[in-house]
Every structure is written in structure tokens, then in C-alpha cells.
Design a protein around this motif. Structure first.
Motif, PDB file in Angstrom:
ATOM      1  N   PRO A  80      44.787  42.352  80.485  1.00 10.56           N
ATOM      2  CA  PRO A  80      44.831  40.896  80.688  1.00 10.56           C
ATOM      3  C   PRO A  80      43.653  40.352  81.481  1.00 10.56           C
TER       4      PRO A  80
ATOM      5  N   HIS B 228      46.080  34.710  80.208  1.00  7.68           N
ATOM      6  CA  HIS B 228      45.382  35.985  79.999  1.00  7.68           C
ATOM      7  C   HIS B 228      44.967  36.232  78.554  1.00  7.68           C
ATOM      8  N   ARG B 229      45.179  35.280  77.681  1.00  8.44           N
ATOM      9  CA  ARG B 229      44.848  35.517  76.273  1.00  8.44           C
ATOM     10  C   ARG B 229      43.522  34.832  75.906  1.00  8.44           C
ATOM     11  N   SER B 230      42.897  35.339  74.875  1.00  8.30           N
ATOM     12  CA  SER B 230      41.685  34.711  74.341  1.00  8.30           C
ATOM     13  C   SER B 230      42.055  33.790  73.199  1.00  8.30           C
TER      14      SER B 230
ATOM     15  N   SER C  39      44.084  39.811  70.374  1.00  5.34           N
ATOM     16  CA  SER C  39      44.264  40.930  71.311  1.00  5.34           C
ATOM     17  C   SER C  39      43.741  42.232  70.722  1.00  5.34           C
TER      18      SER C  39
ATOM     19  N   VAL D 216      36.334  35.766  78.349  1.00  2.27           N
ATOM     20  CA  VAL D 216      36.566  37.004  77.613  1.00  2.27           C
ATOM     21  C   VAL D 216      35.406  37.961  77.886  1.00  2.27           C
TER      22      VAL D 216
ATOM     23  N   GLU E 176      45.681  33.610  68.022  1.00  7.61           N
ATOM     24  CA  GLU E 176      46.042  33.971  69.382  1.00  7.61           C
ATOM     25  C   GLU E 176      47.270  34.882  69.369  1.00  7.61           C
TER      26      GLU E 176
ATOM     27  N   ARG F 158      40.839  40.078  78.827  1.00  9.73           N
ATOM     28  CA  ARG F 158      41.247  39.323  77.631  1.00  9.73           C
ATOM     29  C   ARG F 158      40.960  40.076  76.335  1.00  9.73           C
ATOM     30  N   THR F 159      41.067  41.385  76.397  1.00 11.16           N
ATOM     31  CA  THR F 159      40.892  42.215  75.210  1.00 11.16           C
ATOM     32  C   THR F 159      41.673  43.498  75.430  1.00 11.16           C
TER      33      THR F 159
ATOM     34  N   ASN G 261      38.062  31.056  78.782  1.00 13.58           N
ATOM     35  CA  ASN G 261      38.973  32.096  79.265  1.00 13.58           C
ATOM     36  C   ASN G 261      38.254  33.338  79.763  1.00 13.58           C
TER      37      ASN G 261
END
Length: 310
Positions: A101, A139-141, A176, A237, A131, A104-105, A235
Motif C-alpha cells: 500500500p 493506498h490505491r493507484s 494493483s 505511485v 482501480e 501503490r503497487t 497518489n
């Protein structure tokens, strides 16, 4: 395009019976290593890693995939050799991943390849990057994070590895399961490595592939070592400095083989033979904080005990 995958490559590489000397020899043998890795200090990091031979195991002691047999879950099958780490595990239709998290990957993605998973009518033209709603919004891209960055949304579990089911292929388009990847790398040398992994299914009973990002240190002008990497989008990433693939190969009769590759996240000449990117598995374990060899040893030791007990 020049073919760089000879039939000899199918049976060479890093074997559990032979250790990982091939990768170790490459790391320190060529004067142009720095151009391939991007930084001379990366090379030095890997050169200092000790090489530990791993004993072979008889594939007849394994529980193989049988041609024509439909597994209850492709993701369950991918768990055969355990997980390199246990944080934030997520299962999809045909792969398992550990999500990071902070970056972001994914930290890693494991998938099982065989002729059945590579066959089918699935088509990526019906897929869209999306997404991952199972990841907290903090925490996501998002697709917007990649827009205008110059980086591809590089698959970790490749879409072409999961033609057996449209849903399985769709699942590879969760953000993800992607990382910011240099487009020249993604569409050339890295694509060659993915194709090579698929070609191995013609020569091995099962091919287990674990893929993930690396963030390797380099020496700066002040003489100190730093881990530095770019971040993209609102975010933030993380852009990996390198990517790895660890490939576990099961023969119908014979030993289990282990091959591990690292490529820098930069343009590479696609004509460079893939064996030039072989590295000691210990170097990936140390650099990533993951463990592969203990899981393989536990798995094969347990199966030996079961066989002897029978």
C-alpha cells in the motif's frame, strides 16, 4: 525481430541441482554491465551476494497438474510453493498477489502457467485497466496517476498468460497488478521474457512465475548509498528501479529448476540474450525482502517425507 530463444535455452539456466553460478558469472563478467543495470553500484550489490547451491528433487514426488484436469482454483494452484511474504495477500481468478500500500503497487505476483492456462478465446481488447476497489482509497493507484507520465501500465501477471478465461484475463488489468514501466522495456526486452516464460510450458509440466518490482540503491556523488525512485500521479505511485522474475520449473520426470531474472526499468536492447539477465536468487531475496528458496525446500521436503512414509 531476431529470435533469441534457442532450444538450448529451454534446458539450460539455473537449476536447483546446479546452484546459481550462471547468474553470478554474468553479474561481474562484462564491462557493459553498468549500461544494462543503469548503475554500477547495483552490480556491486549483487556481486557481494554469496551463492548457495540447492539440492535437486525428483519431480515424481511432486503433485503435478494433469493435462485436461481443471483445478478447483487456478489461484490455489499458484500457491503450491508458498508465498515469498505474507502481507496483504489477495487472490484473483488465476494469480495471487501481495499488495504494497505504501508504493501503490504489488510487492509480488505469483501465477501458474501450463498449456491449459495459455489456451482459450479470451481477448485483451475486451479488458480495461481499472482501480482495485479492494484496496483502501488512500493506498490505491488510478488511471489518472499514469496519464502523461511517459510510463506504461506494466503488467506483473501478464494478460497473455491467462487466455483460458476472460475473467482471468480481466483480473490482470487491476491496477494493483501493474507498475510504472518504461515503455521501451515493457514492449521489448520485458515482453521477450514474458514470451519466453510461456514457451517453457512446452518443455516443463508446470511453470510457476513470481514477478515484482525492486528499488535498488545507488551511490551518489557524496559517496553514500541511497534508494531513490520517482513517484507519479497524485497518489505517488512508486516507479521501480528494476523488475524481477523468479521462475520455478517442474519436469515430468527429473529435478525442479529455478531461474531468476532482473531487468532495469529503462530502455534495453531487445537483442541482448535473456540469459544475460540471470542473477543469483539470493540477490533478489536480499534486495526485495522476500524469500523463495525456503518455501521450495519445505515443499519438496514435505513431499519426500510423504512419499517415504507411503
Amino acid at each position: 525481430m531476431q529470435r533469441i530463444f534457442s532450444s538450448k535455452l529451454f534446458v539450460s539456466g539455473i537449476s536447483l541441482a546446479l546452484g546459481v553460478g550462471v547468474g553470478a558469472a554474468w553479474v561481474g563478467s562484462n564491462s557493459d554491465n553498468e549500461s544494462r543495470w543503469g548503475h554500477g553500484s547495483d552490480r556491486g550489490l549483487l556481486e557481494r551476494i554469496p551463492v548457495i547451491p540447492i539440492p535437486s528433487v525428483n519431480a515424481s514426488e511432486l503433485i503435478p497438474h494433469q493435462p485436461g484436469q481443471v483445478a478447483l482454483s487456478k489461484s490455489t494452484a499458484a500457491m503450491k510453493y508458498g508465498f515469498p511474504s505474507l502481507a496483504n495477500i489477495k487472490t484473483r481468478e488465476s494469480y495471487v498477489t501481495s499488495y504494497d500500500p505504501r508504493n501503490r503497487t504489488a510487492a509480488w505476483v505469483i501465477e501458474q502457467l501450463n498449456p491449459e492456462t495459455l489456451s482459450g478465446q479470451s481477448d485483451r481488447k475486451y479488458c480495461e485497466f481499472k482501480e482495485d476497489d479492494s484496496v483502501h482509497i488512500y493506498h490505491r493507484s488510478t488511471n489518472a496517476d499514469y496519464r502523461g507520465t511517459g510510463f506504461d501500465r506494466g503488467h506483473l501477471a501478464a494478460a497473455a498468460n491467462h487466455k483460458w478465461s476472460q475473467k482471468a484475463m480481466d483480473d490482470t488489468f487491476y491496477l494493483s497488478n501493474v507498475s510504472p514501466q518504461n515503455p521501451h522495456l515493457n514492449q521489448n526486452a520485458w515482453n521477450n521474457l514474458e514470451k519466453y516464460c510461456r514457451s517453457l510450458t512446452k518443455h516443463y509440466l508446470n511453470v510457476f512465475v513470481c514477478t515484482g518490482p525492486l528499488y535498488l540503491p545507488r551511490q551518489e556523488p557524496d559517496g553514500k548509498m541511497y534508494v531513490k525512485y520517482q513517484v507519479v500521479g497524485k497518489n505517488h505511485v512508486a516507479v521501480p528501479t528494476h523488475f524481477f522474475k523468479v521462475v520455478i520449473l517442474e519436469k515430468v520426470r527429473g529435478e525442479v529448476e529455478l531461474r531468476s531474472y532482473v531487468m532495469p526499468n529503462m530502455p534495453l536492447d531487445e537483442k541482448i540474450p535473456l540469459e544475460r539477465f540471470l542473477v543469483p536468487i539470493e540477490s533478489i531475496e536480499r534486495a526485495s525482502g522476500l524469500l523463495f528458496v525456503p518455501n521450495i525446500m519445505k515443499r519438496t521436503s514435505a513431499l519426500k517425507a510423504i512419499t517415504m512414509g507411503a
